[in-house]
Design a protein around this motif. Structure first.
Motif, PDB file in Angstrom:
ATOM      1  N   VAL A   1      37.841  49.185  38.668  1.00 28.90           N
ATOM      2  CA  VAL A   1      37.070  48.592  39.635  1.00 28.90           C
ATOM      3  C   VAL A   1      35.752  49.707  39.901  1.00 28.90           C
ATOM      4  O   VAL A   1      36.219  51.115  40.398  1.00 28.90           O
ATOM      5  N   ARG A   2      34.365  49.320  39.994  1.00 32.45           N
ATOM      6  CA  ARG A   2      33.412  50.167  40.068  1.00 32.45           C
ATOM      7  C   ARG A   2      32.654  49.184  40.936  1.00 32.45           C
ATOM      8  O   ARG A   2      31.943  48.408  40.344  1.00 32.45           O
ATOM      9  N   GLY A   3      32.471  49.957  42.120  1.00 34.08           N
ATOM     10  CA  GLY A   3      31.532  49.013  43.129  1.00 34.08           C
ATOM     11  C   GLY A   3      31.993  47.815  43.233  1.00 34.08           C
ATOM     12  O   GLY A   3      33.079  47.471  43.594  1.00 34.08           O
ATOM     13  N   GLY A   4      31.224  46.761  42.918  1.00 29.26           N
ATOM     14  CA  GLY A   4      31.436  45.314  42.939  1.00 29.26           C
ATOM     15  C   GLY A   4      31.767  44.776  41.687  1.00 29.26           C
ATOM     16  O   GLY A   4      32.009  43.486  41.551  1.00 29.26           O
ATOM     17  N   ASP A   5      32.317  45.455  40.753  1.00 25.70           N
ATOM     18  CA  ASP A   5      32.527  45.032  39.287  1.00 25.70           C
ATOM     19  C   ASP A   5      33.838  45.155  39.039  1.00 25.70           C
ATOM     20  O   ASP A   5      34.423  46.365  39.336  1.00 25.70           O
ATOM     21  N   LEU A   6      34.740  44.474  38.344  1.00 21.91           N
ATOM     22  CA  LEU A   6      35.949  44.562  38.024  1.00 21.91           C
ATOM     23  C   LEU A   6      36.202  44.349  36.562  1.00 21.91           C
ATOM     24  O   LEU A   6      35.643  43.399  35.918  1.00 21.91           O
ATOM     25  N   TRP A   7      36.830  45.259  35.639  1.00 24.69           N
ATOM     26  CA  TRP A   7      37.000  45.340  34.268  1.00 24.69           C
ATOM     27  C   TRP A   7      38.467  44.964  34.322  1.00 24.69           C
ATOM     28  O   TRP A   7      39.120  45.756  34.752  1.00 24.69           O
ATOM     29  N   LEU A   8      38.900  44.098  33.553  1.00 22.89           N
ATOM     30  CA  LEU A   8      40.424  43.975  33.429  1.00 22.89           C
ATOM     31  C   LEU A   8      40.720  43.695  32.007  1.00 22.89           C
ATOM     32  O   LEU A   8      40.501  42.835  31.163  1.00 22.89           O
ATOM     33  N   ALA A   9      41.554  44.547  31.369  1.00 15.51           N
ATOM     34  CA  ALA A   9      41.968  44.666  30.169  1.00 15.51           C
ATOM     35  C   ALA A   9      43.436  44.143  29.951  1.00 15.51           C
ATOM     36  O   ALA A   9      44.351  44.699  30.352  1.00 15.51           O
ATOM     37  N   GLY A  10      43.517  43.296  29.102  1.00 16.06           N
ATOM     38  CA  GLY A  10      44.836  42.778  28.444  1.00 16.06           C
ATOM     39  C   GLY A  10      45.045  42.452  27.178  1.00 16.06           C
ATOM     40  O   GLY A  10      44.945  43.225  26.231  1.00 16.06           O
ATOM     41  N   GLN A  11      44.736  40.815  26.997  1.00 16.13           N
ATOM     42  CA  GLN A  11      44.497  40.482  25.442  1.00 16.13           C
ATOM     43  C   GLN A  11      43.071  40.383  25.154  1.00 16.13           C
ATOM     44  O   GLN A  11      42.707  40.198  23.938  1.00 16.13           O
ATOM     45  N   LYS A  12      42.146  40.764  26.362  1.00 16.94           N
ATOM     46  CA  LYS A  12      40.802  40.705  26.013  1.00 16.94           C
ATOM     47  C   LYS A  12      40.364  41.633  27.094  1.00 16.94           C
ATOM     48  O   LYS A  12      41.069  42.270  28.104  1.00 16.94           O
ATOM     49  N   LEU A  13      38.983  42.302  27.044  1.00 21.64           N
ATOM     50  CA  LEU A  13      38.293  42.811  28.094  1.00 21.64           C
ATOM     51  C   LEU A  13      37.330  41.835  28.727  1.00 21.64           C
ATOM     52  O   LEU A  13      36.385  41.616  28.350  1.00 21.64           O
ATOM     53  N   SER A  14      37.769  41.412  30.253  1.00 22.91           N
ATOM     54  CA  SER A  14      37.324  40.762  30.922  1.00 22.91           C
ATOM     55  C   SER A  14      36.185  41.532  31.824  1.00 22.91           C
ATOM     56  O   SER A  14      37.021  42.348  32.640  1.00 22.91           O
ATOM     57  N   HIS A  15      35.069  41.018  32.262  1.00 23.57           N
ATOM     58  CA  HIS A  15      34.432  41.662  33.259  1.00 23.57           C
ATOM     59  C   HIS A  15      33.956  40.551  34.412  1.00 23.57           C
ATOM     60  O   HIS A  15      33.520  39.384  34.136  1.00 23.57           O
ATOM     61  N   TYR A  16      34.201  40.945  35.644  1.00 20.60           N
ATOM     62  CA  TYR A  16      34.028  39.950  36.601  1.00 20.60           C
ATOM     63  C   TYR A  16      33.245  40.744  37.722  1.00 20.60           C
ATOM     64  O   TYR A  16      33.162  41.967  38.013  1.00 20.60           O
ATOM     65  N   GLU A  17      32.210  39.954  38.665  1.00 22.56           N
ATOM     66  CA  GLU A  17      31.759  40.382  39.609  1.00 22.56           C
ATOM     67  C   GLU A  17      32.869  39.872  40.998  1.00 22.56           C
ATOM     68  O   GLU A  17      32.927  38.958  41.068  1.00 22.56           O
ATOM     69  N   ILE A  18      32.940  40.940  41.817  1.00 20.95           N
ATOM     70  CA  ILE A  18      33.685  40.706  43.054  1.00 20.95           C
ATOM     71  C   ILE A  18      32.761  40.232  44.134  1.00 20.95           C
ATOM     72  O   ILE A  18      32.238  40.961  44.682  1.00 20.95           O
TER      73      ILE A  18
END
Length: 266
Positions: A126-143
């Protein structure tokens, strides 16, 4: 749960949690006066055990726990007044951390429901309002906490399994992953503001053939299963801590898996 004085090393308090052996996979997290212990207490679910400390960090009092979908296998992340938790079934939770005098110590603000039946460790960043989630892919979300939702911003490396926690240096995200269809491990970096890949290198790819020995040049050649050709001469430093760079490299669509017999050039 042991409370230890950081200055003297003395144990000043012990709280009995009664959890089963192996059910706590990550270290407790401190958020203000709260101590949060993730416990994988059931087959496909977990809970956050909450304890409230006094101003000196002692006299712990346990509060009602919070149930989650999936097991917590990576440490929760504290960012300001938010607590972020991912589980091995793909669930994501963002909690607002309350003050000790408030009725609810943790209030759910954002939730992503579990999507997987089979467990897979996710590594969040988590960086600021951004979430990076790595599992079977690298997903980028805005919180978007005000709207109580995650907004998908993009996906990278959807053919990979991520192996280690994500780290960052400034605007650079560093990752270690394994391609689902190729041998070896990939270490790489991308720019976080636009998800542009910056570099990557392949490690630990097994050989495609046994070494080719050339007696005339007193050298040894080796082709990896991912298409990198290494050539070592007799005078090269072959110490255990040395690293050889490939003489040539190409991308092989279908990695070689059946080594041939050794070849000796007279």
């Amino acid at each position: 749960l042991y409370v230890v004085d950081a200055n003297t090393g003395e144990c000043v308090e012990v709280v009995y949690l009664g959890h089963a052996a192996g059910s706590v996979q990550v270290a407790p997290v401190i958020a203000g006066q709260y101590i949060i212990v993730p416990e994988n207490h059931a087959m496909k679910s977990s809970r956050l055990r909450l304890l409230l400390a006094d101003q000196e960090g002692r006299n712990l009092k346990e509060l009602p726990s919070i149930e989650l979908e999936g097991h917590v296998m990576t440490p929760p992340l504290v960012s300001g007044r938010s607590l972020n938790v991912s589980t091995d079934r793909g669930a994501w939770y963002t909690f607002d951390i309350g003050k000790p005098d408030q009725e609810n110590p943790l209030t759910r603000s954002v939730e992503l429901a579990a999507s997987d039946e089979e467990p897979l460790i996710r590594y969040p960043l988590v960086r600021g309002g951004d979430l990076w989630l790595a599992g079977q892919k690298l997903s980028h979300y805005e919180i978007r906490a005000s709207q109580q939702r995650l907004v998908a911003e993009g996906v990278r490396y959807d053919d990979s399994i991520f192996l280690q926690p994500l780290t960052s240096q400034g605007d650079i995200l560093l990752h270690v992953r394994r391609n689902a269809n190729r041998p070896g491990i990939i270490a790489g970096a991308l720019r976080m503001n636009d998800a542009t890949p910056l570099w990557q290198t392949e490690l630990s790819a097994p050989p495609a053939i046994t070494p080719v020995i050339d007696k005339k040049t007193d050298s040894l050649s080796l082709l990896s299963s991912t298409g990198a050709l290494y050539e070592l001469a007799a005078g090269d430093d072959l110490a255990s801590n040395s690293t050889a760079k490939p003489k040539a490299s190409t991308q092989i669509a279908n990695p070689l898996r059946s080594p041939t017999k050794a070849i000796v050039l007279e």
